[in-house]
Each structure stands twice: as C-alpha cells, then as structure tokens.
Design an enzyme around this catalytic site. Structure first.
Site, short mmCIF file in Angstrom:
data_model
loop_
_atom_site.label_atom_id
_atom_site.label_comp_id
_atom_site.label_asym_id
_atom_site.label_seq_id
_atom_site.Cartn_x
_atom_site.Cartn_y
_atom_site.Cartn_z
N VAL A 230 29.00 -10.84 7.98
CA VAL A 230 27.85 -9.92 8.00
C VAL A 230 28.32 -8.51 7.64
CG1 VAL A 230 26.47 -11.26 9.63
CG2 VAL A 230 28.14 -9.59 10.50
N ARG A 232 30.57 -7.07 4.32
CA ARG A 232 30.34 -6.89 2.90
C ARG A 232 30.94 -8.08 2.17
NH1 ARG A 232 26.81 -3.67 3.68
NH2 ARG A 232 26.64 -1.54 2.86
N ASP A 256 25.99 -13.81 4.84
CA ASP A 256 24.82 -12.94 4.65
C ASP A 256 25.04 -11.94 3.53
OD1 ASP A 256 22.18 -11.98 5.61
OD2 ASP A 256 23.32 -10.15 6.08
N GLU A 261 25.23 -9.52 -5.51
CA GLU A 261 23.93 -9.76 -4.89
C GLU A 261 22.81 -9.37 -5.85
OE1 GLU A 261 23.79 -7.76 -1.11
OE2 GLU A 261 25.49 -8.86 -0.31
N HIS A 280 21.33 -10.98 2.75
CA HIS A 280 21.71 -9.66 3.26
C HIS A 280 20.65 -9.12 4.22
CE1 HIS A 280 24.34 -5.95 2.18
NE2 HIS A 280 23.93 -5.87 3.43
#
Length: 321
Positions: A230, A232, A256, A261, A280
C-alpha cells in the site's frame, strides 16, 4: 490578498473553493494549463499529486517559483525533483494525518481476505457452489511492516489489536518501539523476512526505497508468505514478484499500487492465483476530500498569519520527519 494561489486539479475541483478564494487570489489549472499559470504563483495546491506536470511546469527562474507547495497526498515522490528539492526557499507540505487509519483498516481487510480466501468464496457463490473448506487464522501470525512512518505505525497498532505479532523494518534498527516492538535495520532484515507470514509495504518512495523489494528480498521471504503493498508500486520489482508468485514460493499478494498506473491489461498479475488487485484506493474514504481540504486550509491560514506550517516535508529524505 497578498498571495496568488494556483490549484492544480483534474476533473473535479476540491471542496470549499469559496473559502479558499476568500483567503487567497486563486486560479485553477489543469495539468495542461499549469505551465502558463504556475510561474509567479506564491502557493501551489496540488490537488492532483501523481503527475509529471509539476516537474515539467516548474519555472526555470527560481524567483518565479512558488514559495510553498502543498501535496494533497501522503507520498510526495512526484515533487522530489532537483529544482524543488534544491531550492531552500520552497517549503513542501503534505496531507499527513488523513490516510493513516483508513490505510491501516484496508491492510487489515486485505490480510483477512487473503487468510480467509474471500475471493474464492465469492467465486463459489457466483457459481452457486457449496464448498466448505478451512481457512487460515491471523491470530499469532507475524506481520513485518516495512516502513515505520505514520501509516506504518497505524497499521502496526491495528494488527496488534487483532492478535498478530508485529515488527517493523526501517533505515535504522531499534528495540522497544511503542508500535513495532522491534524495528529491523538492513543487517537483520533477511531474518525478519524469513520469519514473516505477511510483509506489508508502507514506505515512501525515495532514492533509498525504490526497488527495495527485489528478487533477493522476495527469495528471503518465508515460503507461503504473502506480500501486501500500500506504499508505492516502484518499491517492488514487479517482474521478480511475478516470477516468485508463478513458482509458488509465495502464497499470494495484495497489491494496491503499481509501477505503472493504471495497471496495464496485459500484466500477468491480473490473472495470477492468490493475487488481489485494487486501483490505488487503500486510503480513500467517503470523507477523504473534506479531510484533505481541512489540512490545507489550516496551513493556508497559518501561512497568511505568518505562523509555522504543519506537515513540512524533509525534501532530502522525502517525508515528514
């Protein structure tokens, strides 16, 4: 109004724009408009934080650069470019205090989902299959929280509260930490990885943490352990993670954040057994936007009144000390 404030946004403006406009001479800029509007501004409110636009729009002339930049996020890696970091006249602040508890709750939810195989249960439900089966207990299991900042501490406290054994990993080793008990440094990290049932990544992305979970770190993890990220995406060597998941050494992962992304559709992570993917959203809650703007408005008032700002980031380290 003594200050010119630029609000960088994408899609929706932040709440309380009327109040912001009463406190400062405010203009709103998309990422495309930022190069035209940023030079000469006194303050930048980055409502969008994961973007190259700030670095690409930063004025070449330091006298035209903002004196204060506020990131509406916990991570500030997008802001750590030389022109901003090296300018002692630029103060960088972040949204510390907003994401700690929501992220901790999310991590606990992920651990429970992996241990109890909730994804498998939902798949059986969709197929109308009655499949009783045992699940893992998390009580007494060991969680290594890699990253000992405010988010890591909130995670540690919550995992301890449900009966897990928790330790931390950071730049320097110590004992008797109030939240982690033991914090492992580089010399004992290997043994901590070998002992952990869950490795939770909550570190900021800096020059020291980029790629810290590489093939050797993954190989050091206990067979059957699970990785949760959680922090980067760039903390992890994604190809090495794919390889370790594919050979079955790791039981699974809950991710996440990702190096790219949105996660590309062709990524093998989407279809790997035991892998949970979220977009995210670990720290997002229904009241997030209001909480974020409260932090900024507090600091904006302090800025106008000449009082010290809160959540000042050590630009060399990449986080609030």
């Amino acid at each position: 109004m003594p200050d010119r404030l630029v609000v960088l946004y994408r899609g929706n403006l932040p709440p309380a724009t009327g109040l912001i406009e009463r406190l400062a001479d405010t203009v709103y800029a998309t990422e495309e408009e930022l190069p035209l509007l940023l030079p000469g501004a006194d303050v930048l409110l980055a409502w969008v934080t994961i973007t190259p636009a700030i670095r690409e729009s930063w004025p070449d002339n330091p006298e035209k650069a903002p004196r204060w930049v506020h990131a509406s996020s916990a991570g500030v890696d997008s802001f750590l470019f030389p022109a901003l970091v090296d300018d002692p006249g630029v103060t960088l602040t972040n949204a510390r205090g907003v994401y700690e508890q929501p992220t901790a709750e999310y991590v606990l939810g992920l651990i429970l989902a992996l241990a109890k195989d909730f994804p498998g249960t939902w798949e059986h439900q969709q197929r109308r299959e009655w499949r009783p089966r045992p699940s893992d207990s998390i009580t007494g299991r060991t969680a290594l929280v890699w990253g000992t900042g405010p988010i890591g501490r909130a995670i540690a406290r919550l995992l301890r509260a449900v009966g897990m054994r928790v330790c931390g990993a950071g730049r320097s080793a110590r004992t008797h930490d109030p939240d982690f008990g033991t914090v492992h440094g580089p010399t004992t990290l290997g043994s901590a990885l070998a002992d952990a049932d869950y490795v939770v990544l909550a570190a900021p992305l800096t020059q020291h943490t980029r790629g810290m979970v590489d093939a050797s770190a993954l190989a050091a993890m206990k067979p059957g352990a699970r990785l949760i990220n959680v922090g980067r995406g760039a903390l992890v060597d994604e190809q090495a993670l794919v390889d370790h998941l594919a050979d079955g050494r790791l039981a699974g992962a809950a991710l996440d954040v990702f190096d790219q992304e949105p996660l590309p559709a062709e990524s093998p992570l989407w279809d790997m057994p035991g892998v949970m993917i979220s977009p995210h959203t670990a720290g997002e809650t229904t009241g997030e936007r209001e909480a974020l703007i409260e932090v900024f408005l507090d600091n904006l008032t302090r800025h106008i009144e000449g009082r010290p700002l809160l959540n000042v980031v050590d630009k060399r380290r990449g986080y609030v000390t």
